[in-house]
Write an enzyme that holds these catalytic residues in place. Sequence first.
Site, short mmCIF file in Angstrom:
data_model
loop_
_atom_site.label_atom_id
_atom_site.label_comp_id
_atom_site.label_asym_id
_atom_site.label_seq_id
_atom_site.Cartn_x
_atom_site.Cartn_y
_atom_site.Cartn_z
N GLY A 9 0.85 -1.20 0.00
CA GLY A 9 0.00 0.00 0.00
C GLY A 9 0.87 1.24 0.00
N GLY A 11 0.09 4.49 -0.33
CA GLY A 11 -0.80 5.64 -0.29
C GLY A 11 -0.30 6.75 0.60
N ARG A 39 0.56 4.86 -9.49
CA ARG A 39 1.00 5.41 -8.21
C ARG A 39 2.47 5.10 -7.96
NH1 ARG A 39 -3.16 5.49 -3.06
NH2 ARG A 39 -2.96 7.73 -2.85
N GLU A 158 -1.33 4.18 12.71
CA GLU A 158 -0.64 5.43 12.37
C GLU A 158 -1.48 6.64 12.81
OE1 GLU A 158 2.50 5.92 11.34
OE2 GLU A 158 1.77 7.89 11.92
N CYS A 273 -10.63 9.82 6.90
CA CYS A 273 -10.72 8.88 8.03
C CYS A 273 -11.73 9.20 9.13
CB CYS A 273 -9.34 8.70 8.64
SG CYS A 273 -8.23 7.89 7.48
P1 NAD Z 1 -4.74 5.16 0.23
O1 NAD Z 1 -5.99 4.83 -0.46
O2 NAD Z 1 -4.06 6.46 -0.06
O3 NAD Z 1 -3.65 4.02 -0.07
C1 NAD Z 1 -3.91 2.65 -0.01
C2 NAD Z 1 -3.15 1.96 -1.14
O4 NAD Z 1 -3.25 0.54 -0.98
C3 NAD Z 1 -3.69 2.27 -2.55
O5 NAD Z 1 -2.66 2.86 -3.32
C4 NAD Z 1 -4.12 0.90 -3.10
O6 NAD Z 1 -3.87 0.75 -4.48
C5 NAD Z 1 -3.26 -0.04 -2.28
N1 NAD Z 1 -3.81 -1.39 -2.20
C6 NAD Z 1 -5.05 -1.79 -1.82
N2 NAD Z 1 -5.14 -3.12 -1.83
C7 NAD Z 1 -3.94 -3.60 -2.23
C8 NAD Z 1 -3.41 -4.91 -2.44
N3 NAD Z 1 -4.17 -5.99 -2.20
N4 NAD Z 1 -2.13 -5.03 -2.85
C9 NAD Z 1 -1.37 -3.93 -3.08
N5 NAD Z 1 -1.81 -2.66 -2.89
C10 NAD Z 1 -3.07 -2.50 -2.47
O7 NAD Z 1 -5.03 5.02 1.79
P2 NAD Z 1 -4.27 5.77 2.99
O8 NAD Z 1 -4.83 7.14 3.16
O9 NAD Z 1 -2.81 5.58 2.84
O10 NAD Z 1 -4.82 4.92 4.21
C11 NAD Z 1 -4.39 3.59 4.45
C12 NAD Z 1 -4.85 3.16 5.82
O11 NAD Z 1 -4.25 4.01 6.82
C13 NAD Z 1 -6.35 3.28 6.06
O12 NAD Z 1 -6.76 2.22 6.89
C14 NAD Z 1 -6.51 4.59 6.80
O13 NAD Z 1 -7.64 4.59 7.64
C15 NAD Z 1 -5.25 4.64 7.63
N6 NAD Z 1 -4.76 5.98 7.99
C16 NAD Z 1 -4.78 6.99 7.07
C17 NAD Z 1 -4.25 8.25 7.41
C18 NAD Z 1 -4.24 9.39 6.43
O14 NAD Z 1 -3.85 10.49 6.83
N7 NAD Z 1 -4.61 9.22 5.19
C19 NAD Z 1 -3.70 8.44 8.68
C20 NAD Z 1 -3.69 7.38 9.57
C21 NAD Z 1 -4.22 6.14 9.22
C1 UGA Z 2 -6.65 12.95 11.29
C2 UGA Z 2 -5.98 12.86 12.66
O1 UGA Z 2 -5.63 14.19 13.09
C3 UGA Z 2 -4.72 11.99 12.61
O2 UGA Z 2 -4.18 11.84 13.92
C4 UGA Z 2 -5.10 10.60 12.05
O3 UGA Z 2 -3.94 9.80 11.93
C5 UGA Z 2 -5.75 10.78 10.69
O4 UGA Z 2 -6.92 11.63 10.82
C6 UGA Z 2 -6.25 9.48 10.12
O5 UGA Z 2 -6.43 8.52 10.82
O6 UGA Z 2 -6.48 9.54 8.91
P1 UGA Z 2 -6.26 14.36 9.09
O7 UGA Z 2 -7.59 13.83 8.68
O8 UGA Z 2 -5.15 14.28 8.12
O9 UGA Z 2 -5.75 13.62 10.41
O10 UGA Z 2 -6.42 15.90 9.45
P2 UGA Z 2 -6.84 16.73 10.75
O11 UGA Z 2 -5.83 17.78 10.95
O12 UGA Z 2 -7.15 15.89 11.90
O13 UGA Z 2 -8.16 17.44 10.24
C7 UGA Z 2 -9.35 16.70 9.98
C8 UGA Z 2 -10.48 17.66 9.67
O14 UGA Z 2 -10.88 18.35 10.84
C9 UGA Z 2 -10.13 18.72 8.64
O15 UGA Z 2 -11.21 18.90 7.77
C10 UGA Z 2 -9.90 19.97 9.48
O16 UGA Z 2 -10.12 21.16 8.78
C11 UGA Z 2 -10.92 19.76 10.58
N1 UGA Z 2 -10.61 20.47 11.83
C12 UGA Z 2 -9.49 20.19 12.53
C13 UGA Z 2 -11.51 21.40 12.32
O17 UGA Z 2 -12.55 21.66 11.70
N2 UGA Z 2 -11.24 22.04 13.50
C14 UGA Z 2 -10.10 21.78 14.21
O18 UGA Z 2 -9.93 22.40 15.29
C15 UGA Z 2 -9.21 20.84 13.71
#
Ligand code: NAD
Ligand code: UGA
Length: 457
Positions: A9, A11, A39, A158, A273
């Site tokens: 993954g 991403g 990607r 994460e 998320c």
């Molecule tokens: P994303 O969609 O950006 O990336 C996921 C990637 O996994 C994609 O590129 C997809 O093609 C790949 N993928 C899916 N199935 C696959 C497979 N079987 N083999 C190979 N590749 C495969 O997602 P993301 O934002 O990176 O989030 C990933 C996880 O982390 C989610 O569970 C999300 O909730 C969590 N998370 C996201 C954030 C964030 O800020 N985006 C922060 C903390 C946790």
């Molecule tokens: C959030 C969490 O902050 C991370 O800790 C977590 O890892 C991540 O989700 C995840 O699991 O994906 P993110 O979604 O990247 O991170 O961004 P944030 O800064 O948390 O903002 C989320 C949303 O809340 C945004 O739309 C932001 O504008 C809004 N927000 C944030 C408010 O409206 N008010 C605030 O005071 C703070």
Amino acid sequence: MNKTILCIGAGYVGGPTMAIIADNCPDYKVIVVDKNEARIKAWQSDTLPIYEPGLDEVVKRTRGRNLFFSTDIFGGINEADIIFVSVNTPTKTFGAGAGKAADLQYWEKTARDIIEHSSHDKIVVEKSTLPVRTAAAMQRILQSNTKGLNFEVISNPEFMAEGTAVTDLQHPDRVLIGSMSTPGGQAALQRMLDIYTHWVPREKIKTTNIWSSELSKLVSNAMLAQRISSVNSISALCEKTDANILEVSAAMGLDSRIGSKFLKASIGFGGSCFKKDILNLVYLAEFYGLPEVAAYWEQVVLINDYQERRFVAKICNKMFNTIAGKKIAVFGFAFKADTGDTRESPAIYVCKMLLEERAKLAIHDPKALENAMLELADETGDISYCTDPYEAVKGAHCIAVLTDWKDFLKYDFRKIYELMEKPAFIFDGRNLLDHKAMFDLGFNVYPLGQSALSHLK
Ligand code: NAD
Ligand code: UGA
């Protein structure tokens, strides 16, 4: 010891987390694989697939040294000892739990790939956000292998936020590692500690049982979102009472037990998320027969929807109860500043509601225009996308500020005012602009959770 790490993954999480591990652990080889060829190509190029301040430098330093991006998933599985799984876990859209439960099909697919292409024991790390007790299912699938291989499952969620991923990963508040209490589980935990202690102080690494780790991730997101919905609900009350949400938030935040972060009123939280993780928590509570708990957390999402609707209703109401045919300059489409990501951005829902009212939209965003086009591709209304803010406001009746981009503060609002229809309105869904200065220029200003500044009698 085999020091090859694989991440499945590439991403928003997989790419940056692995780049930081590679940067801090030059003695490890880190391979990031994805089934999405485009990607991976982008990760190998000068234009990375995601925009994160500071990320380009880290990738430039490490790529080709000990960080590699590839589509060879099976080869990577066979080579590595430690496999981070960072695939997407969206909300399920079909069958039981549709609309709430996590869709684990991508997750399970990786487990099956791992069994099929492994020829030695491995540690499988849950990096994706997953429902509590997923590790049990994972362990069961992995142990069903007929090759006599042993797999240890670790939870290492994460917590990075987009826009600040590099700093968050380099200086985390905490690293959470959940493991089984068996000797194998404890040995796997030690392998994880060996990696993270390269740069994270030991006291910031929290080790727990595996279920606490999985649940802590969901609850951390739910708690953060709950603070935003709480403050947004109060912003509505402020508008009725001439209290000021900025003052209320600041006053509350001074209490060290409450703290000042995540108390900024907005048009609503977005991002890939928060909503999905709360809905997943709601589903889990329902699944375990706890309807009161489910209803409590669901309210966080319902207030978020309400805040978006309330913002649009205010625009219609203040602009003489109709916006049909009126041009609205939308400033900001990303779900927050410093990212081009528009997943679950409140701007999507606000724009769709404005289009339902037959407004014409001119959308301007410093980084998210391409994604905005994709998000609104199915809409039939009058939408234009403007890289130039002055183009967006030409002939507009109002500006709706939907993202807190600091770039907007540098714009020439005197010129903007001149270019707009009169009376000109600003609806500041992020309390970003200097409202008094805008009012003095002639705008009718509607901040969030504060009294309006209007020239209209
Ligand atoms: P994303 O969609 O950006 O990336 C996921 C990637 O996994 C994609 O590129 C997809 O093609 C790949 N993928 C899916 N199935 C696959 C497979 N079987 N083999 C190979 N590749 C495969 O997602 P993301 O934002 O990176 O989030 C990933 C996880 O982390 C989610 O569970 C999300 O909730 C969590 N998370 C996201 C954030 C964030 O800020 N985006 C922060 C903390 C946790
Ligand atoms: C959030 C969490 O902050 C991370 O800790 C977590 O890892 C991540 O989700 C995840 O699991 O994906 P993110 O979604 O990247 O991170 O961004 P944030 O800064 O948390 O903002 C989320 C949303 O809340 C945004 O739309 C932001 O504008 C809004 N927000 C944030 C408010 O409206 N008010 C605030 O005071 C703070």
